[in-house]
Design a protein around this motif. Structure first.
Motif, PDB file in Angstrom:
ATOM      1  N   ALA A 136       1.200   7.959   0.002  1.00  0.00           N
ATOM      2  CA  ALA A 136       0.421   7.161  -0.457  1.00  0.00           C
ATOM      3  C   ALA A 136       1.111   5.440  -0.618  1.00  0.00           C
ATOM      4  CB  ALA A 136       0.238   7.376  -2.002  1.00  0.00           C
ATOM      5  N   GLU A 137       2.716   5.674  -0.762  1.00  0.00           N
ATOM      6  CA  GLU A 137       3.605   4.587  -1.367  1.00  0.00           C
ATOM      7  C   GLU A 137       3.144   3.848   0.253  1.00  0.00           C
ATOM      8  OE1 GLU A 137       7.112   6.058  -2.833  1.00  0.00           O
ATOM      9  OE2 GLU A 137       6.465   6.007  -4.591  1.00  0.00           O
ATOM     10  N   LYS A 138       3.436   4.626   1.346  1.00  0.00           N
ATOM     11  CA  LYS A 138       3.444   3.509   2.500  1.00  0.00           C
ATOM     12  C   LYS A 138       1.920   3.155   2.689  1.00  0.00           C
ATOM     13  CE  LYS A 138       7.415   6.768   4.249  1.00  0.00           C
ATOM     14  NZ  LYS A 138       7.486   7.649   5.128  1.00  0.00           N
ATOM     15  N   LEU A 139       0.739   3.834   2.313  1.00  0.00           N
ATOM     16  CA  LEU A 139      -0.710   3.088   2.365  1.00  0.00           C
ATOM     17  C   LEU A 139      -0.513   2.124   2.995  1.00  0.00           C
ATOM     18  CD1 LEU A 139      -3.172   5.373   1.726  1.00  0.00           C
ATOM     19  CD2 LEU A 139      -2.539   4.814   3.944  1.00  0.00           C
ATOM     20  N   ASP A 140      -1.264   1.072   3.425  1.00  0.00           N
ATOM     21  CA  ASP A 140      -1.628   0.024   3.250  1.00  0.00           C
ATOM     22  C   ASP A 140      -3.217  -0.443   3.445  1.00  0.00           C
ATOM     23  OD1 ASP A 140      -1.502  -3.148   3.435  1.00  0.00           O
ATOM     24  OD2 ASP A 140      -0.730  -3.351   5.307  1.00  0.00           O
ATOM     25  N   PHE A 141      -3.698  -0.771   2.921  1.00  0.00           N
ATOM     26  CA  PHE A 141      -5.872  -0.882   3.256  1.00  0.00           C
ATOM     27  C   PHE A 141      -5.534  -2.449   3.304  1.00  0.00           C
ATOM     28  CE2 PHE A 141      -3.882   0.460  -1.395  1.00  0.00           C
ATOM     29  CZ  PHE A 141      -3.715   1.672  -1.196  1.00  0.00           C
ATOM     30  N   GLU A 142      -6.560  -2.370   3.955  1.00  0.00           N
ATOM     31  CA  GLU A 142      -7.803  -2.503   4.778  1.00  0.00           C
ATOM     32  C   GLU A 142      -9.123  -2.961   3.431  1.00  0.00           C
ATOM     33  OE1 GLU A 142      -9.315  -5.989   6.451  1.00  0.00           O
ATOM     34  OE2 GLU A 142      -8.477  -4.697   8.009  1.00  0.00           O
ATOM     35  N   THR A 143      -8.897  -5.173   3.440  1.00  0.00           N
ATOM     36  CA  THR A 143      -9.743  -5.337   2.669  1.00  0.00           C
ATOM     37  C   THR A 143     -10.745  -5.647   2.691  1.00  0.00           C
ATOM     38  OG1 THR A 143      -8.250  -6.707   2.179  1.00  0.00           O
ATOM     39  CG2 THR A 143      -7.270  -5.115   0.856  1.00  0.00           C
ATOM     40  N   ARG A 144     -10.757  -6.430   3.818  1.00  0.00           N
ATOM     41  CA  ARG A 144     -11.585  -7.384   4.502  1.00  0.00           C
ATOM     42  C   ARG A 144     -13.160  -6.534   4.879  1.00  0.00           C
ATOM     43  NH1 ARG A 144      -8.566 -10.180   8.750  1.00  0.00           N
ATOM     44  NH2 ARG A 144      -8.215  -7.573   9.127  1.00  0.00           N
ATOM     45  N   ALA A 145     -14.877  -7.544   4.923  1.00  0.00           N
ATOM     46  CA  ALA A 145     -15.433  -6.693   5.313  1.00  0.00           C
ATOM     47  C   ALA A 145     -15.712  -6.589   6.534  1.00  0.00           C
ATOM     48  CB  ALA A 145     -17.080  -7.451   4.503  1.00  0.00           C
ATOM     49  N   ALA A 205      -6.190  -2.332  -4.831  1.00  0.00           N
ATOM     50  CA  ALA A 205      -6.085  -3.809  -3.858  1.00  0.00           C
ATOM     51  C   ALA A 205      -7.192  -4.638  -4.270  1.00  0.00           C
ATOM     52  CB  ALA A 205      -6.265  -3.521  -2.630  1.00  0.00           C
ATOM     53  N   GLU A 206      -7.502  -5.878  -3.787  1.00  0.00           N
ATOM     54  CA  GLU A 206      -8.283  -6.630  -3.952  1.00  0.00           C
ATOM     55  C   GLU A 206      -9.255  -6.554  -2.988  1.00  0.00           C
ATOM     56  OE1 GLU A 206      -9.422  -8.571  -6.840  1.00  0.00           O
ATOM     57  OE2 GLU A 206      -7.501  -7.600  -8.343  1.00  0.00           O
TER      58      GLU A 206
END
Length: 509
Positions: free
Chosen positions: A26-35, A62-63
């Motif tokens: 979980a600490e390594k995850l990066d999130f896609e936040t765009r449509a 995330a935002e």
């Protein structure tokens, strides 16, 4: 930004076995936040974002882009253009099957990542999230394999005519899905819609958008053409409303509350009379007759039916109807089973329950618990939230509930069980059917005549006999009354996303 390849590889190839390992991932995850609009990840045109929070810790994840009318218009235009081009809609069923099976394989490769996203985003236990991803993959594979095995019809005409009955895709489908089973509910909608040849715009819940955005990147890898699958995160009253009112959206597929479902039907009427398929609320009865042979099994199932996924389940067995001659004994067994289902850290594979999805839902459930006590129901278990960080409510059981009490009539969508007593079959049926909802029901009895009588008389879209929620992809899922009108799963789901066309040919010389 996109999830890094290194993280995806770790998650795909390594199966975590304990809380520490899940936390490390979980600490390594990066999130896609765009449509995801027309084959590109983009910010909302307004620049607005929404905050998604881990309900187990209260920390911001995330935002995420918060789409609105302008983004919906772009996505609808791209979806319609893709449909008109026909590079998906006019592909052969076999070709569409190959692409969707590739998407299912990619989901399998990234199973742990997808499950982790849903766990972090809405608080469900990781063991449950893994099961959800298995269900989503199963749905995609089942539906993909089905599409090239469905035949049209030839009408029974005379020699001088030929009548053909064919199925064609509808066009643009907007799928609005809930937060409680983010990716599984998504698969139930998009798999048949895509398999049938439609263009699909997915609006995930603002409370759980992360796995949908990751799915978008996988869909691109799988080879879905530009504009065929798009993802618009945002709120229901903004981008959801815009999709529902669009004159170019041909179908709305929705799972969520009855109140919102009714609003969507109004929007369809105000726009283009688009098809609306709804899977809405539930207050499902689970009926235990005294001739049930295995009361321990029934009690375990009764507890699981309401406390699984923190009770945030549309088909939760939230009304337990028990024949009075065994009621005291049976409720004690359910209480005992519930004691083994306490909430814990969602990243711990041993946790049966996780956190409530957000503060709003947490407060809503606690208000119902207080109201149940004020109305005179007997509290047999739970009732108080857990101390410490996170939104955790333990299994709560009310006995001596009557149909007039809010805890016995209204959908709480939390770990709250309402127990009713009955003396005979007719009384059980009257209690079970005394509801605005009709999504699911359970019957526990060894008497086959009774089972068939009761099952046929229950006003419910599905009836589980001596089990709860056991069916697989081969049978349809949906409700009656104010639980909705659509059907997910099985071959019947393809009916929702196709149009019947009649072709009548004159063969006279």
């Amino acid at each position: 930004m996109n999830t890094p390849t290194t993280v995806s590889t770790i998650i795909s190839t390594t199966a975590p076995t304990n809380q520490t390992e899940w936390q490390a991932l979980a600490e390594k995850l990066d999130f896609e936040t765009r449509a995801y609009i027309n084959d590109r990840f983009v910010d909302a045109q307004s620049g607005n974002t929404l905050t998604t929070i881990n309900p187990a810790t209260g920390s911001v994840l995330a935002e995420v882009a918060s789409c609105d009318d302008a983004d919906a218009a772009l996505a609808v235009k791209a979806a319609q253009e893709a449909f008109q081009r026909g590079d998906w809609a006019r592909r052969s069923p076999t070709q569409r099957k190959v692409t969707l099976l590739k998407l299912a394989d990619l989901m399998q490769d990234h199973k742990h990542e997808l499950a982790l996203l849903d766990t972090l985003d809405m608080g469900k236990p990781i063991s449950s999230a893994l099961g959800d991803i298995d269900g989503a993959i199963s749905c995609l594979r089942y539906t993909a394999e089905s599409i090239d095995k469905l035949y049209g019809e030839v009408a029974p005409t005379g020699d001088n005519n030929l009548g053909l009955i064919v199925r064609e895709p509808l066009g643009v489908v907007a799928a609005i899905v809930p937060w409680n089973f983010p990716l599984m509910m998504t698969a139930w909608k998009i798999a048949p819609a895509l398999a049938a040849g439609n263009s699909v715009i997915l609006k995930p819940s603002e409370k759980s958008p992360l796995s949908a955005l990751r799915l978008a990147s996988l869909s691109k890898q799988a080879g879905l053409p530009m504009g065929v699958f798009q993802v618009l995160p945002g709120y229901g009253h903004t981008v959801g409303k815009a999709l529902a009112l669009s004159m170019q959206v041909d179908c709305l597929a929705f799972t969520g509350s009855t109140q919102v479902g009714k609003q969507l039907m109004q929007y369809a009427g105000q726009s283009n009379l688009k098809r609306v398929y709804l899977e809405c609320g539930g207050k499902s009865p689970n009926i235990i007759f005294a001739d049930c042979q295995n009361l321990d099994k029934a009690a375990q199932h009764a507890a699981t039916a309401i406390f699984h996924n923190q009770g945030e389940v549309c088909i939760a067995g939230s009304r337990l109807l028990v024949e009075n001659s065994i009621r005291e004994d049976f409720v004690a067994r359910v209480v005992k089973a519930a004691e083994q289902m306490q909430p814990g850290d969602p990243l711990d594979p041993e946790s049966f329950m996780g956190a409530m999805v957000d503060e709003t839902q947490y407060r809503r459930v606690l208000d119902y618990i207080q109201q149940g006590q004020e109305e005179g129901a007997t509290l047999r278990a739970g009732g108080e939230p857990l101390n410490g960080p996170g939104l955790f409510i333990p299994p709560t059981i009310f006995d001596d509930v009557t149909p007039k009490m809010a805890v016995g009539r209204e959908e709480i969508f939390g770990p709250v069980l309402a127990v009713f007593g009955f003396d005979n079959e007719d009384e059980a049926l009257a209690l079970a059917n005394d509801s605005d909802f009709g999504l699911a029901a359970g019957v526990w009895s060894q008497n086959i005549d009774r089972v068939m009588r009761v099952s046929r008389k229950l006003q419910s879209g599905q009836v589980y006999v001596n089990n709860w929620a056991g069916p697989d992809m081969t049978v349809p899922f949906g409700g009656v009354k104010q639980s909705g009108n659509g059907r997910d799963k099985s071959l019947h789901s393809l009916d929702e996303y196709t149009e019947i066309k009649t072709i009548w040919m004159s063969l006279q010389p």
